[in-house]
Design an enzyme around this catalytic site. Structure first.
Site, PDB file in Angstrom:
ATOM      1  N   ARG A  22      -5.305  -2.041   1.897  1.00 29.38           N
ATOM      2  CA  ARG A  22      -4.087  -1.477   2.495  1.00 29.38           C
ATOM      3  C   ARG A  22      -4.264  -1.183   3.990  1.00 29.38           C
ATOM      4  O   ARG A  22      -3.358  -1.398   4.777  1.00 29.38           O
ATOM      5  CB  ARG A  22      -3.709  -0.205   1.761  1.00 29.38           C
ATOM      6  CG  ARG A  22      -3.227  -0.494   0.333  1.00 29.38           C
ATOM      7  CD  ARG A  22      -2.634   0.739  -0.230  1.00 29.38           C
ATOM      8  NE  ARG A  22      -2.288   0.590  -1.630  1.00 29.38           N
ATOM      9  CZ  ARG A  22      -1.742   1.562  -2.351  1.00 29.38           C
ATOM     10  NH1 ARG A  22      -1.484   2.715  -1.786  1.00 29.38           N
ATOM     11  NH2 ARG A  22      -1.444   1.376  -3.606  1.00 29.38           N
TER      12      ARG A  22
ATOM     13  N   ASP B 295      10.219  13.105  -0.119  1.00 29.02           N
ATOM     14  CA  ASP B 295       8.941  12.431  -0.306  1.00 29.02           C
ATOM     15  C   ASP B 295       8.186  12.584   1.015  1.00 29.02           C
ATOM     16  O   ASP B 295       8.795  12.853   2.063  1.00 29.02           O
ATOM     17  CB  ASP B 295       9.139  10.942  -0.644  1.00 29.02           C
ATOM     18  CG  ASP B 295       7.906  10.318  -1.300  1.00 29.02           C
ATOM     19  OD1 ASP B 295       7.913  10.129  -2.528  1.00 29.02           O
ATOM     20  OD2 ASP B 295       6.920  10.044  -0.572  1.00 29.02           O
TER      21      ASP B 295
END
Ligand SMILES: C[S@@+](CC[C@H](N)C(=O)[O-])C[C@H]1O[C@@H](n2cnc3c(N)ncnc32)[C@H](O)[C@@H]1O
Length: 274
Positions: free
Chosen positions: A43, A143
Site C-alpha cells: 500500500r 470516518d
C-alpha cells in the site's frame, strides 16, 4: 539481503515497518501485526511512486513534514475499508424494532462509515420503518479516512455492490446508470439528504459535538484497536449515547473487559451499563 527484498522495487526493512506501525498506532489506533508487513509495503509503495520517491527513508522524512499533506494520505492508505450494504442484516431488524414508539427525532451516529454502504443501509431501514423518504431521523456518518468519505458522499456504486438487495429496495432507493454510467447505481438524493458526512478520528480525546445519540453504529473498526484503545473509545461514547440507547458492534467484536461501561443485550448489541 532477504529473498523477498531482491524482487522488491523498494528496500523495506523491519525497522521501516516498526516505525510505520508506531506512526499509524499513534495517529489512528490501528494495531498492525507483523503479518501485515507485506500489505504495508504494497500500500505504501503506491505512495512512494505518487511522490516520486526512491526509498522508504525518504517517505518517512516526508511524513515528518508538518506542512505536508502526506499524513492524511498515509492514514488513508493503511485503513481497511471493507463494508457492504446491510452487512450483519439482523442489526437492521433490531434497529427497526427499536424505532417502534421511539421519541423523535431519532439521532443515529455511524462512526466508521467507510464508503457509505452502512449509513445508507441505516437510512433505508429508517425510510422503510417510517414509510417515508423524510423519516424523523438524523443520521451522522463519520470516518477517519477522507477518501472513503468522499466516495460515500457521492453515493455511486458499481452494480455488483447492490445485486444482493431485493428488487424492491433497488427500485425504491437507487437510480440505475445508463449509457456511460451503465453498470453503476446512484443512491437517491432523498436518502443522501438524511445523512450528514464528516471526518472524525475515534482516537481524538474530544469530539466536536455535544450530541447524545439514540443509536451508535461502531462496527468492524474496534477490531483494529488494542484493548486499552477500545476502552478509551467506549469511555468517550458514554456522554454521547442516551441511557436507553443502543450500541451496535461488529460480528467479531466484544467488550467483556469493559462490562462496567456497556452491557451486552443481544448478539453484538450493547446498552450503557447502569
Ligand atoms: C472495515 S471498515 C468497517 C466499515 C463499516 N463500519 C462496516 O462494518 O461495514 C473500518 C473503517 O474504520 C475506519 N477507521 C479506522 N480507524 C479509525 C479511527 N481511528 N477513527 C475513525 N474511523 C476509523 C476506516 O477508515 C474504515 O473505513
Amino acid at each position: 539481503m532477504q529473498a523477498d527484498q531482491l524482487s522488491r522495487e523498494f528496500h523495506f526493512t523491519e525497522d521501516d515497518f516498526l516505525i510505520i506501525k508506531d506512526l499509524i498506532y499513534k495517529r489512528a489506533g490501528i494495531n498492525l501485526a507483523i503479518s501485515k508487513r507485506d500489505m504495508v509495503y504494497s500500500r505504501l509503495s503506491r505512495r512512494l511512486r505518487a511522490n516520486k520517491l526512491r526509498t522508504f527513508q525518504q517517505y518517512l522524512a516526508l511524513l515528518n513534514d508538518p506542512k505536508g499533506d502526506e499524513q492524511q494520505e498515509f492514514v488513508n492508505s493503511l485503513t481497511t475499508n471493507l463494508t457492504s450494504f446491510f452487512r450483519e442484516a439482523h442489526h437492521f431488524d433490531i434497529l427497526k424494532e427499536f424505532l417502534q414508539d421511539r421519541k423523535t427525532p431519532v439521532k443515529i451516529w455511524c462512526c466508521a462509515a467507510s464508503t457509505g454502504e452502512e449509513p445508507y443501509s441505516i437510512a433505508m431501514a429508517c425510510a422503510e420503518h417510517y414509510q417515508s423518504f423524510r423519516p424523523p431521523v438524523e443520521i451522522w456518518a463519520s470516518d477517519l479516512d477522507t477518501k472513503v468519505l468522499a466516495k460515500a458522499e457521492k453515493g455511486i456504486y458499481s452494480f455488483d455492490r447492490v445485486e444482493r438487495l431485493s428488487d424492491q429496495r433497488l427500485k425504491a432507493f437507487f437510480f440505475r446508470g445508463k449509457g456511460d454510467n451503465l453498470g453503476l447505481v446512484k443512491v437517491k438524493s432523498e436518502l443522501q439528504d438524511m445523512i450528514r458526512f464528516f471526518q472524525l478520528n475515534l482516537l481524538d480525546k474530544r469530539w466536536p459535538f455535544n450530541e447524545q445519540f439514540d443509536v451508535i453504529f461502531c462496527r468492524n473498526v474496534m477490531i483494529y484497536f488494542d484493548k486499552p484503545t477500545q476502552r478509551n473509545v467506549l469511555t468517550n461514547f458514554l456522554p454521547h449515547i442516551k441511557d436507553d440507547g443502543l450500541l451496535f458492534a461488529g460480528h467479531s467484536e466484544s467488550f467483556p473487559q469493559a462490562s462496567d461501561l456497556f452491557t451486552l443485550r443481544r448478539h453484538t448489541v450493547y446498552t450503557k451499563a447502569r
